[in-house]
Design a protein around this motif. Sequence first.
Motif, PDB file in Angstrom:
ATOM      1  N   GLU A 460      39.423  80.151 -21.560  1.00 46.50           N
ATOM      2  CA  GLU A 460      38.763  79.913 -20.282  1.00 46.50           C
ATOM      3  C   GLU A 460      39.747  79.995 -19.114  1.00 46.50           C
ATOM      4  O   GLU A 460      39.392  80.420 -18.018  1.00 46.50           O
ATOM      5  CB  GLU A 460      38.092  78.530 -20.288  1.00 46.50           C
ATOM      6  CG  GLU A 460      37.265  78.265 -19.037  1.00 46.50           C
ATOM      7  CD  GLU A 460      36.401  77.026 -19.144  1.00 46.50           C
ATOM      8  OE1 GLU A 460      35.939  76.528 -18.101  1.00 46.50           O
ATOM      9  OE2 GLU A 460      36.192  76.546 -20.287  1.00 46.50           O
ATOM     10  N   VAL A 461      41.013  79.623 -19.363  1.00 43.27           N
ATOM     11  CA  VAL A 461      42.007  79.621 -18.284  1.00 43.27           C
ATOM     12  C   VAL A 461      42.617  80.998 -18.067  1.00 43.27           C
ATOM     13  O   VAL A 461      42.722  81.478 -16.931  1.00 43.27           O
ATOM     14  CB  VAL A 461      43.114  78.585 -18.570  1.00 43.27           C
ATOM     15  CG1 VAL A 461      44.208  78.648 -17.481  1.00 43.27           C
ATOM     16  CG2 VAL A 461      42.537  77.183 -18.622  1.00 43.27           C
ATOM     17  N   ARG A 537      43.953  82.075  -9.630  1.00 43.26           N
ATOM     18  CA  ARG A 537      42.734  82.165 -10.434  1.00 43.26           C
ATOM     19  C   ARG A 537      42.822  81.258 -11.664  1.00 43.26           C
ATOM     20  O   ARG A 537      41.859  80.559 -12.008  1.00 43.26           O
ATOM     21  CB  ARG A 537      42.491  83.615 -10.864  1.00 43.26           C
ATOM     22  CG  ARG A 537      41.211  83.818 -11.664  1.00 43.26           C
ATOM     23  CD  ARG A 537      39.999  83.366 -10.867  1.00 43.26           C
ATOM     24  NE  ARG A 537      38.787  83.371 -11.664  1.00 43.26           N
ATOM     25  CZ  ARG A 537      37.687  82.713 -11.356  1.00 43.26           C
ATOM     26  NH1 ARG A 537      37.648  81.988 -10.242  1.00 43.26           N
ATOM     27  NH2 ARG A 537      36.609  82.770 -12.120  1.00 43.26           N
ATOM     28  N   GLU A 540      42.262  77.621 -10.769  1.00 45.54           N
ATOM     29  CA  GLU A 540      40.834  77.303 -10.637  1.00 45.54           C
ATOM     30  C   GLU A 540      40.204  77.119 -12.012  1.00 45.54           C
ATOM     31  O   GLU A 540      39.412  76.201 -12.238  1.00 45.54           O
ATOM     32  CB  GLU A 540      40.115  78.434  -9.886  1.00 45.54           C
ATOM     33  CG  GLU A 540      40.478  78.546  -8.411  1.00 45.54           C
ATOM     34  CD  GLU A 540      39.806  77.470  -7.567  1.00 45.54           C
ATOM     35  OE1 GLU A 540      39.144  76.567  -8.125  1.00 45.54           O
ATOM     36  OE2 GLU A 540      39.944  77.532  -6.328  1.00 45.54           O
ATOM     37  N   ASN A 541      40.567  77.990 -12.929  1.00 44.70           N
ATOM     38  CA  ASN A 541      40.005  77.903 -14.277  1.00 44.70           C
ATOM     39  C   ASN A 541      40.427  76.606 -14.967  1.00 44.70           C
ATOM     40  O   ASN A 541      39.622  75.944 -15.645  1.00 44.70           O
ATOM     41  CB  ASN A 541      40.467  79.093 -15.113  1.00 44.70           C
ATOM     42  CG  ASN A 541      39.895  80.408 -14.608  1.00 44.70           C
ATOM     43  OD1 ASN A 541      38.897  80.429 -13.882  1.00 44.70           O
ATOM     44  ND2 ASN A 541      40.513  81.512 -14.983  1.00 44.70           N
ATOM     45  N   LEU A 543      41.308  73.798 -13.518  1.00 41.17           N
ATOM     46  CA  LEU A 543      40.613  72.689 -12.868  1.00 41.17           C
ATOM     47  C   LEU A 543      39.200  72.548 -13.412  1.00 41.17           C
ATOM     48  O   LEU A 543      38.711  71.434 -13.638  1.00 41.17           O
ATOM     49  CB  LEU A 543      40.594  72.905 -11.352  1.00 41.17           C
ATOM     50  CG  LEU A 543      39.918  71.815 -10.516  1.00 41.17           C
ATOM     51  CD1 LEU A 543      40.588  70.461 -10.748  1.00 41.17           C
ATOM     52  CD2 LEU A 543      39.933  72.192  -9.040  1.00 41.17           C
ATOM     53  N   SER A 544      38.564  73.684 -13.657  1.00 38.41           N
ATOM     54  CA  SER A 544      37.219  73.664 -14.239  1.00 38.41           C
ATOM     55  C   SER A 544      37.238  73.037 -15.629  1.00 38.41           C
ATOM     56  O   SER A 544      36.349  72.246 -15.978  1.00 38.41           O
ATOM     57  CB  SER A 544      36.666  75.090 -14.308  1.00 38.41           C
ATOM     58  OG  SER A 544      35.411  75.110 -14.950  1.00 38.41           O
ATOM     59  N   VAL A 545      38.262  73.365 -16.418  1.00 38.44           N
ATOM     60  CA  VAL A 545      38.395  72.791 -17.757  1.00 38.44           C
ATOM     61  C   VAL A 545      38.575  71.270 -17.667  1.00 38.44           C
ATOM     62  O   VAL A 545      37.957  70.504 -18.425  1.00 38.44           O
ATOM     63  CB  VAL A 545      39.590  73.422 -18.501  1.00 38.44           C
ATOM     64  CG1 VAL A 545      39.931  72.618 -19.766  1.00 38.44           C
ATOM     65  CG2 VAL A 545      39.297  74.860 -18.873  1.00 38.44           C
ATOM     66  N   HIS A 547      37.539  69.235 -15.366  1.00 39.17           N
ATOM     67  CA  HIS A 547      36.245  68.615 -15.038  1.00 39.17           C
ATOM     68  C   HIS A 547      35.316  68.606 -16.252  1.00 39.17           C
ATOM     69  O   HIS A 547      34.575  67.643 -16.476  1.00 39.17           O
ATOM     70  CB  HIS A 547      35.591  69.353 -13.867  1.00 39.17           C
ATOM     71  CG  HIS A 547      36.168  68.975 -12.544  1.00 39.17           C
ATOM     72  ND1 HIS A 547      36.719  69.889 -11.672  1.00 39.17           N
ATOM     73  CD2 HIS A 547      36.289  67.768 -11.927  1.00 39.17           C
ATOM     74  CE1 HIS A 547      37.147  69.268 -10.583  1.00 39.17           C
ATOM     75  NE2 HIS A 547      36.889  67.972 -10.711  1.00 39.17           N
ATOM     76  N   THR A 548      35.351  69.686 -17.019  1.00 41.90           N
ATOM     77  CA  THR A 548      34.522  69.752 -18.221  1.00 41.90           C
ATOM     78  C   THR A 548      34.893  68.638 -19.189  1.00 41.90           C
ATOM     79  O   THR A 548      34.019  67.974 -19.770  1.00 41.90           O
ATOM     80  CB  THR A 548      34.688  71.113 -18.912  1.00 41.90           C
ATOM     81  OG1 THR A 548      34.267  72.144 -18.025  1.00 41.90           O
ATOM     82  CG2 THR A 548      33.876  71.178 -20.199  1.00 41.90           C
ATOM     83  N   ARG A 568      41.881  77.091  -0.773  1.00 41.54           N
ATOM     84  CA  ARG A 568      40.463  76.816  -0.501  1.00 41.54           C
ATOM     85  C   ARG A 568      40.244  76.740   1.008  1.00 41.54           C
ATOM     86  O   ARG A 568      41.182  76.503   1.790  1.00 41.54           O
ATOM     87  CB  ARG A 568      40.044  75.474  -1.125  1.00 41.54           C
ATOM     88  CG  ARG A 568      40.036  75.424  -2.640  1.00 41.54           C
ATOM     89  CD  ARG A 568      38.772  76.051  -3.216  1.00 41.54           C
ATOM     90  NE  ARG A 568      38.697  75.829  -4.652  1.00 41.54           N
ATOM     91  CZ  ARG A 568      38.108  74.774  -5.206  1.00 41.54           C
ATOM     92  NH1 ARG A 568      37.567  73.848  -4.427  1.00 41.54           N
ATOM     93  NH2 ARG A 568      38.046  74.648  -6.509  1.00 41.54           N
TER      94      ARG A 568
END
Length: 599
Positions: A460-461, A537, A540-541, A543-545, A547-548, A568
């Motif tokens: 994912e990253v 990029r 961002e990936n 950071l998404s992980v 949060h998941t 941002r």
Amino acid sequence: MKISKLYSNQPTIFEPVNFTQGLNVILAEIRLPENRKKDTHNLGKTTLGRLLDFGFLARSDQKFFLLKHYDLFKNFIFFLEIELTDTTYVTVRRSVENKSKISIKKHKTRHEDFSRFEQSAWDHWEMPFERARKLLDTLLAWHGLEPWDYRKGLGYQIRTQNDFRDVFQLGKFAAGKHLDWKPFMAHILGFNAQIIKSHYEKEEEIKTKVNQENTIKSELGGGKIEDISKIDGILLLKKEDAKKKKKLLDEFDFRVEDLEKTKLLIDEVDFEIATLNSRRYSLNQNRKKILSSLQDGLILFKTDEAQRLFQEAGVLFSGQIKKDFEQLIAFNQAITQERRVYLQSEYNDIETELQSVNADLNTFGKRRSEALSFLSSTDIFEKYKQVSDDLVTTKAEIISLSLKRDFFHRLQDLRSEIRKLTEEKNSLQVQIENDVEKQNGDTGSFFSSIRLYFSEIIEEVIDRKALLSVSPNSEGHLEFKAEILDDSGNTTSADLGNSYRKLLCIAFDLAILRANTNVRFPRFVYHDGVFESLDDRKKENLLSVLHTYVGYGIQSIITTIDTDLPPREISSPVFDSSEIVLTLHDENEQGRLFKMKSW
């Protein structure tokens, strides 16, 4: 189990840090332009992790910053509030001045302040360090780590910069034995840690026994184990001899001893002397013959003198006749020289043997003299003294032989123990190999689930799959690997870079926590400098992980510098304000973790 709060008795210098249940960000803002290109800023984001570890009762040496700068911190007392699985809380109190005396209090409300509480308010006041650790281990009740205590895995929950060098082997394990961390690593990955631990312990036992074996062998001076039968035989004879001498002294009757001395004189000493004299005579005769042969080998005929003699007699002696004589002499000289070499070598051997024979004759002559002296002695007390001396000598020889025999028996026992331990170690190695094969091959195994979570995070990253692998080497020791794969599924060297190695560590820690959500296990992880060296990029990936994984009930504590954040719009900040639990900056002392001058 999550971290709830960290505070001190001096809040104006060290402000309380109240942690949230989900993502917790320690944000360091570089506000001064001249500091933007610096690698380190000394604001305290890394120090926070060390303080958390201190609150979890880490052992501290003089290199630890609180003790290294003791004069600055000696009056500080730190408090760590921890949320337990049943949503109650425990607070650990630990001072710098008396770091080995720990106080503990259990309570029901969150974000308390016990910095002003007196001794009576605490459930346990200034407990000895080890007792406090055991109590905290009981309160945390991380059953997923058993049989290890809560401290064993904290290095994977609080990763310092030094711990990002290797996914599996933390910095504190780098100089230690594999026994210190490999069984534990195998355990949290779902393998049978007990057989791995036992395998290492067998190796240590074998090593100890082999060292003992080598020590005994050196004390024996290179003696062979087969010599034990010979030693037992000699020891039996010596004991019998001592028994006879003891009886002789007790009865004060030396007739038997006289008889033995006579028999010794006739049967042994005189026979040896006669044999040696005969051999010496033979050697002297051979020596005389060799000296004679060396003298006779000289060629006295000289052609020049013969030619002058013949001329005086009027006889022709020149030309071919002289040449033939010279060749004959040269031939004889060559033969004579070769023969002299052999004779000289034989002469040297005879001289060496004569020296040995003469030495032996002196020895036996002395023994003969002693025996005759004993036989001719009419003083009964002199004989008593001599037999007593012989008995003492015999007993000393018995003691020496007994010790040597004991060494040999110990050596036999050690070799038997080594063989047994080696067989047990080999059996454990087979069990390890079978267990690893089973866990690797079972798609529903605990290890397989960790593998999938780990690869999902990496993919994912950075849009690449990753592989966790565990395999035994030729000695039965587990080898752990974390590798990034290319599009064809082959391993690449991408994981060798610092940024990707850190990413592998983060993915590993998160995968372990997610796999253990159904057991009593820590629910937090602290990662220092989480976005360093990644491109925008990938940040961002990641950071998404994060949060998941908050959604899986995992508390993630991260530190970062604002210059490392993905870009941002002002209207779309990277973090929600509730996620930023501590903001540091470089404008002045008020922006540091400890609001004082840098130390």
